[in-house]
Write a protein that holds these residues in place. Structure first.
Motif, PDB file in Angstrom:
ATOM      1  N   LEU A  82       0.772  -1.208   0.078  1.00 18.63           N
ATOM      2  CA  LEU A  82      -0.071  -0.097  -0.043  1.00 18.63           C
ATOM      3  C   LEU A  82       0.844   1.240  -0.253  1.00 18.63           C
ATOM      4  CD1 LEU A  82      -2.887  -0.872   2.377  1.00 18.63           C
ATOM      5  CD2 LEU A  82      -2.625  -1.174   0.046  1.00 18.63           C
ATOM      6  N   GLN A  83       1.933   1.301   0.462  1.00 16.18           N
ATOM      7  CA  GLN A  83       2.889   2.241   0.717  1.00 16.18           C
ATOM      8  C   GLN A  83       3.835   2.343  -0.458  1.00 16.18           C
ATOM      9  OE1 GLN A  83       3.910   4.105   4.494  1.00 16.18           O
ATOM     10  NE2 GLN A  83       2.458   2.703   5.596  1.00 16.18           N
ATOM     11  N   GLU A  84       4.106   1.296  -0.899  1.00 18.43           N
ATOM     12  CA  GLU A  84       5.308   1.312  -1.886  1.00 18.43           C
ATOM     13  C   GLU A  84       4.459   0.791  -3.337  1.00 18.43           C
ATOM     14  OE1 GLU A  84       8.224   2.406  -2.139  1.00 18.43           O
ATOM     15  OE2 GLU A  84       8.317   3.157  -0.240  1.00 18.43           O
ATOM     16  N   ASP A  85       4.999  -0.143  -3.971  1.00 15.37           N
ATOM     17  CA  ASP A  85       4.410  -0.776  -4.989  1.00 15.37           C
ATOM     18  C   ASP A  85       4.748  -2.222  -5.295  1.00 15.37           C
ATOM     19  OD1 ASP A  85       7.137  -0.861  -5.843  1.00 15.37           O
ATOM     20  OD2 ASP A  85       6.850   0.842  -7.260  1.00 15.37           O
ATOM     21  N   ALA A  86       4.362  -3.114  -6.175  1.00 11.02           N
ATOM     22  CA  ALA A  86       4.592  -4.577  -6.281  1.00 11.02           C
ATOM     23  C   ALA A  86       5.915  -4.761  -6.633  1.00 11.02           C
ATOM     24  CB  ALA A  86       3.488  -5.001  -7.446  1.00 11.02           C
ATOM     25  N   SER A  87       6.690  -3.893  -7.285  1.00 13.76           N
ATOM     26  CA  SER A  87       7.944  -4.171  -7.574  1.00 13.76           C
ATOM     27  C   SER A  87       9.065  -4.058  -6.275  1.00 13.76           C
ATOM     28  CB  SER A  87       8.607  -3.336  -8.819  1.00 13.76           C
ATOM     29  OG  SER A  87       8.605  -1.879  -8.295  1.00 13.76           O
ATOM     30  N   THR A  88       8.435  -3.416  -5.370  1.00 12.30           N
ATOM     31  CA  THR A  88       9.038  -3.055  -4.141  1.00 12.30           C
ATOM     32  C   THR A  88       8.769  -4.262  -3.228  1.00 12.30           C
ATOM     33  OG1 THR A  88       9.303  -0.739  -4.095  1.00 12.30           O
ATOM     34  CG2 THR A  88       9.736  -1.568  -2.108  1.00 12.30           C
ATOM     35  N   VAL A  89       7.758  -4.676  -3.180  1.00 10.27           N
ATOM     36  CA  VAL A  89       7.152  -5.451  -2.049  1.00 10.27           C
ATOM     37  C   VAL A  89       7.463  -7.005  -2.687  1.00 10.27           C
ATOM     38  CG1 VAL A  89       4.744  -6.416  -3.136  1.00 10.27           C
ATOM     39  CG2 VAL A  89       5.315  -6.169  -0.706  1.00 10.27           C
ATOM     40  N   ARG A  90       7.953  -7.154  -3.679  1.00 15.06           N
ATOM     41  CA  ARG A  90       8.248  -8.638  -4.182  1.00 15.06           C
ATOM     42  C   ARG A  90       9.788  -8.698  -3.602  1.00 15.06           C
ATOM     43  NH1 ARG A  90       9.857  -6.660 -10.158  1.00 15.06           N
ATOM     44  NH2 ARG A  90      12.059  -6.184  -9.774  1.00 15.06           N
ATOM     45  N   GLN A  91      10.220  -7.923  -3.129  1.00 17.88           N
ATOM     46  CA  GLN A  91      11.839  -8.175  -2.665  1.00 17.88           C
ATOM     47  C   GLN A  91      11.704  -8.910  -1.307  1.00 17.88           C
ATOM     48  OE1 GLN A  91      14.102  -4.329  -2.443  1.00 17.88           O
ATOM     49  NE2 GLN A  91      12.757  -3.737  -4.070  1.00 17.88           N
ATOM     50  N   PRO A  92      10.958  -8.438  -0.364  1.00 14.91           N
ATOM     51  CA  PRO A  92      10.706  -9.460   0.726  1.00 14.91           C
ATOM     52  C   PRO A  92       9.901 -10.696   0.559  1.00 14.91           C
ATOM     53  CG  PRO A  92       9.126  -7.753   1.028  1.00 14.91           C
ATOM     54  CD  PRO A  92      10.116  -7.125  -0.100  1.00 14.91           C
ATOM     55  N   ILE A  93       9.208 -10.818  -0.372  1.00 17.61           N
ATOM     56  CA  ILE A  93       8.560 -12.091  -0.925  1.00 17.61           C
ATOM     57  C   ILE A  93       9.473 -13.029  -1.167  1.00 17.61           C
ATOM     58  CG2 ILE A  93       7.055 -13.246  -2.407  1.00 17.61           C
ATOM     59  CD1 ILE A  93       5.396 -10.869  -2.196  1.00 17.61           C
ATOM     60  N   ASP A 242       4.719  -7.366 -11.898  1.00 15.60           N
ATOM     61  CA  ASP A 242       5.718  -6.665 -11.068  1.00 15.60           C
ATOM     62  C   ASP A 242       5.941  -7.858 -10.212  1.00 15.60           C
ATOM     63  OD1 ASP A 242       5.296  -4.441 -12.545  1.00 15.60           O
ATOM     64  OD2 ASP A 242       4.165  -3.528 -11.054  1.00 15.60           O
ATOM     65  N   LEU A 243       5.117  -8.499  -9.725  1.00 13.38           N
ATOM     66  CA  LEU A 243       5.382  -9.397  -8.492  1.00 13.38           C
ATOM     67  C   LEU A 243       6.283 -10.393  -8.933  1.00 13.38           C
ATOM     68  CD1 LEU A 243       2.139  -9.758  -6.517  1.00 13.38           C
ATOM     69  CD2 LEU A 243       3.926  -8.727  -5.728  1.00 13.38           C
ATOM     70  N   THR A 244       5.958 -10.845 -10.292  1.00 13.32           N
ATOM     71  CA  THR A 244       7.039 -12.114 -10.786  1.00 13.32           C
ATOM     72  C   THR A 244       7.890 -11.694 -11.910  1.00 13.32           C
ATOM     73  OG1 THR A 244       5.148 -12.045 -12.574  1.00 13.32           O
ATOM     74  CG2 THR A 244       4.994 -13.551 -10.338  1.00 13.32           C
ATOM     75  N   PHE A 245       8.379 -10.474 -11.737  1.00 13.00           N
ATOM     76  CA  PHE A 245       9.612  -9.852 -12.708  1.00 13.00           C
ATOM     77  C   PHE A 245       9.120  -9.685 -14.102  1.00 13.00           C
ATOM     78  CE2 PHE A 245      11.505 -11.288  -8.651  1.00 13.00           C
ATOM     79  CZ  PHE A 245      12.544 -10.688  -8.348  1.00 13.00           C
ATOM     80  N   ARG A 246       7.928 -10.044 -14.493  1.00  9.74           N
ATOM     81  CA  ARG A 246       7.670  -9.877 -15.720  1.00  9.74           C
ATOM     82  C   ARG A 246       8.132  -8.408 -16.367  1.00  9.74           C
ATOM     83  NH1 ARG A 246       1.547  -9.100 -17.503  1.00  9.74           N
ATOM     84  NH2 ARG A 246       2.225  -6.846 -17.036  1.00  9.74           N
ATOM     85  N   GLU A 247       8.061  -7.624 -15.461  1.00  7.86           N
ATOM     86  CA  GLU A 247       8.572  -6.175 -16.181  1.00  7.86           C
ATOM     87  C   GLU A 247       9.959  -6.130 -16.547  1.00  7.86           C
ATOM     88  OE1 GLU A 247      10.785  -5.791 -12.455  1.00  7.86           O
ATOM     89  OE2 GLU A 247       9.159  -6.845 -13.120  1.00  7.86           O
ATOM     90  N   ARG A 248      10.909  -7.087 -16.281  1.00  6.49           N
ATOM     91  CA  ARG A 248      12.297  -7.135 -16.751  1.00  6.49           C
ATOM     92  C   ARG A 248      12.431  -6.641 -18.214  1.00  6.49           C
ATOM     93  NH1 ARG A 248      15.253  -5.426 -12.615  1.00  6.49           N
ATOM     94  NH2 ARG A 248      15.131  -6.936 -10.766  1.00  6.49           N
ATOM     95  N   TYR A 249      11.349  -7.166 -18.904  1.00 10.82           N
ATOM     96  CA  TYR A 249      11.590  -6.722 -20.412  1.00 10.82           C
ATOM     97  C   TYR A 249      11.375  -5.268 -20.604  1.00 10.82           C
ATOM     98  CZ  TYR A 249       6.740  -5.677 -21.045  1.00 10.82           C
ATOM     99  OH  TYR A 249       5.418  -5.145 -21.011  1.00 10.82           O
ATOM    100  N   ASN A 250      11.216  -4.415 -19.724  1.00 14.53           N
ATOM    101  CA  ASN A 250      11.186  -3.102 -19.672  1.00 14.53           C
ATOM    102  C   ASN A 250      12.376  -2.556 -19.392  1.00 14.53           C
ATOM    103  OD1 ASN A 250       8.614  -2.486 -20.844  1.00 14.53           O
ATOM    104  ND2 ASN A 250       7.539  -2.707 -19.015  1.00 14.53           N
ATOM    105  N   ASP A 251      13.389  -3.339 -18.861  1.00  8.26           N
ATOM    106  CA  ASP A 251      14.632  -2.658 -18.208  1.00  8.26           C
ATOM    107  C   ASP A 251      15.391  -1.739 -19.196  1.00  8.26           C
ATOM    108  OD1 ASP A 251      16.604  -2.680 -16.060  1.00  8.26           O
ATOM    109  OD2 ASP A 251      17.705  -3.709 -17.535  1.00  8.26           O
TER     110      ASP A 251
END
Length: 422
Positions: A82-93, A242-251
């Motif tokens: 809620l305070q960040e985004d999915a790409s941030t929260v996937r780090q602790p997951i 975002d949670l599963t790193f799909r956005e890496r193609y946008n790197d």
């Protein structure tokens, strides 16, 4: 006895929530790593307590490890989102997932050693390691599914109860911790023989914990945290990507369109992305605030100290923008000493609060080589109150920036005029 245990149960929940939310709230000062480390370090203890530590409560027999601390961890993961985004929260997951698997792998390897009993009755308990190993693997897999599921469910609920953030928080807790109880208790029953009669008691304890955490979350939302981005509803596919790193193609795209000096996005990237951000915010029924920041008397810095020192000042300003604005916001270098920030999910009053904080932060922390403070003038405008297109809102913010400079600089001007003069 049951009343005492219940009091301790609530006290443990309050203590856990209070500490973790404090670390989360001050993550920009302390670093997100402090919160993430505190979140993950208790996983073994939670699993151990869930296996062996049970107490009598008014609604049955339950383990605080599972119903207080694990439930609290899952709700903290949702709060981080809620305070960040999915790409941030996937780090602790993923960090929890990998770290727990590593713990189990090491425990298995340790069993290959020929150990020495250093004191009578204190030999290594390999049976315990085996049981906990399997249970940790099972619990880690469930935690991974819980963490992704609670975020996806929160976004799905946003289609129906978009602005009922607290209700969405509670429903997500009820649903995912019910799923967790089914999955994790299955492991407890299979590996450790925990009787089936404990299933419903544990479920009721988790539901009670969700109620406690929801009350604490509501108090935090109402009295501490500024309200903003939580009302947004994103597509499930975007969040899952975002949670599963799909956005890496946008790197590669992310590495382009950057201002070489300051590291923020450049004007060409702004012209491409900012209109989309404003349109998307309005499509979701949210506001979108545009902020223009201009360094005061910047020409004097270049003339008196040289362009290299001027560059350092610009980099320092850009750095302060990154610490105050959220990860969901975008900062662009508009040209020269001007920056533009686009803040989706931020109304005008909230934008004024953030920009005044930004103005104060720069004035008190960025200095010229001779120690004089560097100040900024800021104009603020919001869609759809100041226009429906990014271009229109940007023009309104630019006009207010001009008013800020006419008012003596080092100030913020919004729709109602001057906010504060430093």
């Amino acid at each position: 006895m049951e009343a005492t245990n219940l009091g301790l149960f609530v006290l443990e929940a309050i203590g856990y929530f209070g500490l973790m939310v404090t670390l989360l709230h001050f993550r920009n000062r302390l670093g997100l790593g402090v919160f993430v480390t505190a979140l993950g370090v208790m996983h073994f203890m939670e699993t151990y307590l869930a296996a062996v530590f049970y107490v009598n409560l008014p609604f049955g027999v339950a383990s605080p490890g599972s119903s207080v601390f694990f439930a609290g961890k899952l709700m903290m993961i949702l709060m981080l989102y809620l305070q960040e985004d999915a790409s941030t929260v996937r780090q602790p997951i993923y960090g929890l997932f990998i770290g727990n698997l590593l713990t189990v792998a090491i425990a298995w390897i340790l069993q290959l050693h020929h150990t020495i009993e250093m004191s009578p009755g204190n030999e290594a308990d390999f049976g315990f390691l085996k049981e906990m190993g399997w249970l940790m693997i099972w619990g880690t897999a469930i935690l991974y599914l819980d963490s992704i599921g609670i975020i996806l469910l929160y976004e799905r609920l946003g289609r129906y109860i978009k602005r009922k953030v607290i209700l969405r928080f509670m429903i997500c807790g009820f649903v995912l911790l019910t799923f967790d109880q089914v999955g994790f208790f299955g492991g407890l029953h299979y590996f450790l023989g925990v009787p089936l009669s404990a299933f419903w008691d544990g479920w009721k304890a988790k539901m009670f914990a969700v109620c406690v955490y929801t009350v604490l979350f509501a108090l935090y939302e109402i009295y501490v945290r500024r309200d903003g981005i939580p009302a947004a509803a994103r597509s499930i596919s975007d969040v899952f990507g975002d949670l599963t790193f799909r956005e890496r193609y946008n790197d590669l795209l992310d590495r382009t369109g950057r201002d070489i000096l300051t590291g923020v996005y450049d004007r060409s990237r702004m012209e491409l992305e900012a209109p989309v951000m404003i349109r998307e915010a309005q499509r979701q029924g949210l506001y979108g605030t545009v902020i223009i920041i201009d360094a005061d008397h910047f020409k004097d810095v270049n003339d008196n100290f040289g362009h290299l020192q001027g560059d350092e000042v610009l980099k320092a300003i850009a750095g302060r923008l990154g610490t105050i604005l959220r990860s969901a916001d975008r900062v662009f270098r508009f040209g020269g000493e001007e920056f533009v920030a686009v803040c989706p999910g931020t109304d005008h009053e909230e934008g004024l609060i953030v920009t005044e904080r930004l103005r104060w932060t720069i004035a008190t922390s960025v200095k010229t080589p001779d120690g004089k403070p560097v100040t900024v003038s800021i104009g603020v405008a919001t869609a759809d109150e100041d226009g429906v297109s990014f271009t229109t809102v940007l023009a309104a913010a630019d006009d207010r920036l001009y008013q800020a400079k006419k008012s003596g600089r080092n100030c913020v001007v919004g729709r109602s005029g001057l906010v504060k003069v430093g």
